[in-house]
Design an enzyme around this catalytic site. Structure first.
Site, short mmCIF file in Angstrom:
data_model
loop_
_atom_site.label_atom_id
_atom_site.label_comp_id
_atom_site.label_asym_id
_atom_site.label_seq_id
_atom_site.Cartn_x
_atom_site.Cartn_y
_atom_site.Cartn_z
N ASP A 55 2.10 22.20 24.63
CA ASP A 55 3.29 21.69 24.79
C ASP A 55 4.23 22.11 23.48
OD1 ASP A 55 5.38 19.31 26.08
OD2 ASP A 55 5.24 19.51 23.78
N TYR A 60 11.60 23.07 18.12
CA TYR A 60 10.46 23.03 17.27
C TYR A 60 10.42 24.15 16.31
CZ TYR A 60 8.70 19.41 20.40
OH TYR A 60 8.43 18.22 21.17
N LYS A 88 11.00 22.95 26.38
CA LYS A 88 12.13 22.28 26.73
C LYS A 88 13.57 22.99 26.25
CE LYS A 88 8.97 18.58 24.93
NZ LYS A 88 8.00 19.51 24.27
N HIS A 121 15.30 18.13 27.03
CA HIS A 121 14.53 17.57 25.88
C HIS A 121 14.92 16.12 25.55
CE1 HIS A 121 12.51 18.75 21.92
NE2 HIS A 121 12.19 17.58 22.23
#
Length: 329
Positions: A55, A60, A88, A121
């Site tokens: 994931d 990120y 996402k 997200h």
């Protein structure tokens, strides 16, 4: 007993079946805050620990590193078709014309031909350069229907196998379902004994949407579940680690789970949760913790008590029965 029927795959992994008839590995590796270690964590998780579910997210800032880790694992002999890769769509791209370019950028960074799952997200559209937490005017109108149509087109074009959502309230899920031609296959949300998120979990179950639990070991250290006396007691009784108890608890609720770690030993530990169960009485003791609301770090990205569009956590989550946050002195 709190039993869940899994789709069998092999003796080291259990799978959940999605409404699309695809399957999602029950335990995955989360890559939030993994930084430069992401490449090695992903490779180690797949090749050495047997993970098949990874994931990540654009926000990120590790998609390139995650892609490198996946590429190394494939080079080591793991089949791409055996992997389940999630990313996402970030808030600044929540407008119809930006969905596909954002997705294609993610695909390029991950060095893949397709994704297994692509999620919205957070259900808030931010303008470019928005401060975090956003100030007044930083949150723009979110054309949820238009964005979801583009998500559906990605799936129809075979670029992603399943589409879904993350951090939605029941009210926002209800709005989405009112026009969705393809229901979200997965809803990802914070869930652990300290925040069971039962209202949203029940809404997902009602509509056949699979739930994935993030922050299963607590909220970035703000809820110290690994040292909680009840968790530790159950762990000692079953001769497991507290982390394994928390991951197994999530699985027995019927959710997949994505614990994050960059430590190779902990990565291996977190997936050693198959072939045993938490007994009912112990499962129940883990399911009656006082609820401390959602307090993961992500909320700090959005709540601006002075001049933001979301001045409280309650407002952020549409006032959906969230217990007040009590901060210890």
């Amino acid at each position: 007993m709190h039993r869940v029927t899994f789709v069998p795959a092999n003796d080291k992994m259990e799978y959940f079946k999605l409404m699309s008839n695809h399957t999602i590995p029950s335990v995955g590796l989360g890559t939030w805050k993994s930084g430069s270690q992401a490449r090695y964590s992903v490779e180690s998780a797949i090749v050495e620990a047997g993970y098949r579910h990874i994931d990540t997210a654009w926000a990120y800032d590790v998609e390139k590193e995650v892609g490198d880790g996946i590429k190394a694992a494939i080079h080591a002999g793991v089949e791409r078709t055996d992997l389940f890769v999630t990313s996402k769509l970030w808030c600044t791209d929540l407008t119809p014309e930006r969905v596909r370019p954002a997705f294609e950028n993610t695909l390029k960074k991950l060095q893949l031909d397709y994704l297994d799952l692509y999620l919205i997200h957070w259900p808030f559209r931010l303008k470019e350069g928005a401060s975090m937490p956003p100030k007044a005017g930083d949150v723009l109108e979110f054309d949820m229907k238009g964005v979801w149509r583009e998500m559906e087109r990605l799936a129809a074009d075979g670029l992603v196998r399943d589409i879904g959502i993350s951090n939605f309230s029941v009210a926002k899920l209800t709005k989405l379902l009112s026009f969705a031609l393809v229901k979200p296959s997965v809803c990802q949300m914070e869930m652990h004994p300290g925040w069971r998120n039962e209202k949203m979990l029940n809404a997902c179950k009602e509509h056949g949407i699979h739930a994935t639990a993030y922050s299963p070991l607590g909220s970035g250290g703000k809820i110290d579940l690994l040292n909680d006396p009840v968790v530790v007691k159950v762990a000692k009784k079953l001769e497991k680690t507290p982390a394994q108890i928390l991951v197994r608890w999530a699985l027995q609720r019927g959710t997949s789970v994505i614990p994050k770690s960059s430590n190779p030993d902990r990565i291996k530990e977190n997936i050693q949760v198959f072939g045993w169960e938490i007994p009912e009485e112990d499962f129940d003791s883990l399911s009656i913790f006082k609820q401390q609301k959602r307090i993961m770090d992500g909320e700090n990205l959005f709540v601006n008590e002075t001049d933001g569009p979301f001045k409280s956590v309650e407002e952020l989550w549409d006032y959906e029965d969230i217990p007040p946050l009590k901060i210890a002195p």
